[in-house]
Design an enzyme around this catalytic site. Sequence first.
Site, short mmCIF file in Angstrom:
data_model
loop_
_atom_site.label_atom_id
_atom_site.label_comp_id
_atom_site.label_asym_id
_atom_site.label_seq_id
_atom_site.Cartn_x
_atom_site.Cartn_y
_atom_site.Cartn_z
N GLU A 1 -11.51 2.98 6.64
CA GLU A 1 -10.38 3.24 7.53
C GLU A 1 -10.33 4.75 7.80
O GLU A 1 -9.46 5.47 7.33
CB GLU A 1 -9.08 2.75 6.90
CG GLU A 1 -7.92 2.74 7.89
CD GLU A 1 -6.60 2.33 7.26
OE1 GLU A 1 -5.84 1.61 7.91
OE2 GLU A 1 -6.33 2.76 6.11
N GLU B 1 0.83 -1.21 0.00
CA GLU B 1 0.00 0.00 0.00
C GLU B 1 0.87 1.26 0.00
O GLU B 1 1.64 1.47 0.94
CB GLU B 1 -0.90 0.03 1.25
CG GLU B 1 -1.72 1.29 1.38
CD GLU B 1 -2.38 1.43 2.74
OE1 GLU B 1 -3.36 2.18 2.84
OE2 GLU B 1 -1.91 0.79 3.70
#
Length: 268
Positions: free
Chosen positions: A247, A150
């Site tokens: 998130e 990521e």
Amino acid sequence: MTRLAANLSMLFTEHDFLDRFQAAADAGFHGVEYLFPYAHAPARLAEALEEAGVEQVLFNLPPGDWEAGERGLASLPGREAEFRDAVIEALRYAEHLGCPRVHAMAGLLPEGLDDRARDEAREAHHATYLENLRFAAGEAARTGRELLIEPINTRDMPGYFLSRQDQAVAVIEAVGADNLRLQFDLYHCQIMEGDLIRHLERLLPHLGHVQIAGVPERHEPDVGEVHYPAILERLEALGYGGWIGCEYRPAAATRDGLGWGQAYGLRP
């Protein structure tokens, strides 16, 4: 169909961690993710998942000394043995929890270097990163799991080794493992690059997981500069069938801010 997963490291923090699984289910989530499971026995986490009737969709490998500021091991020269142990431990948990994917955080570049030393450090980190990811992807493949990387924005995490989408794609292609995929966090990408829908269209073949949050404060997705309904609509039209990880940091109590998700089955 848009499938939302609650990130239990950020959402439902009004509850003790093991109670957040049921809180997420009660709010209409069918999947959960979080940073790390390692403070709890895998059997206890599996029990919480089963009782709440939710799926474990993602968590991170052990990141090194998180409290001391470490943010992953995958690119750190000299820490290869520790990284390999982290891979084995994460996959042990993934097996117990039925989790199909794990995220390997890259780690931080050294601070205080001049330009030449920084370039040399980046080259060393890059070589270590590729070798470690080849090992981790191979181990994950043995159990039918995906490994994710990521890009993280350098405003929130200064010095993070992996910060841009093209950099991540180049790494994925260099490693050459079918189960190494991109964890695309729209919050991080908006801060670093913008042009979110075009990025998603171009990177769709690499996507393993998507995450959302409002920009710039990382609150609910209906607050800030990103129009998430258009992005989620485009993802569905593109045929993305994976999870969307929520998130973000609620501005107040978690349930108070879930109105944005009613169109996707959430319950404030």
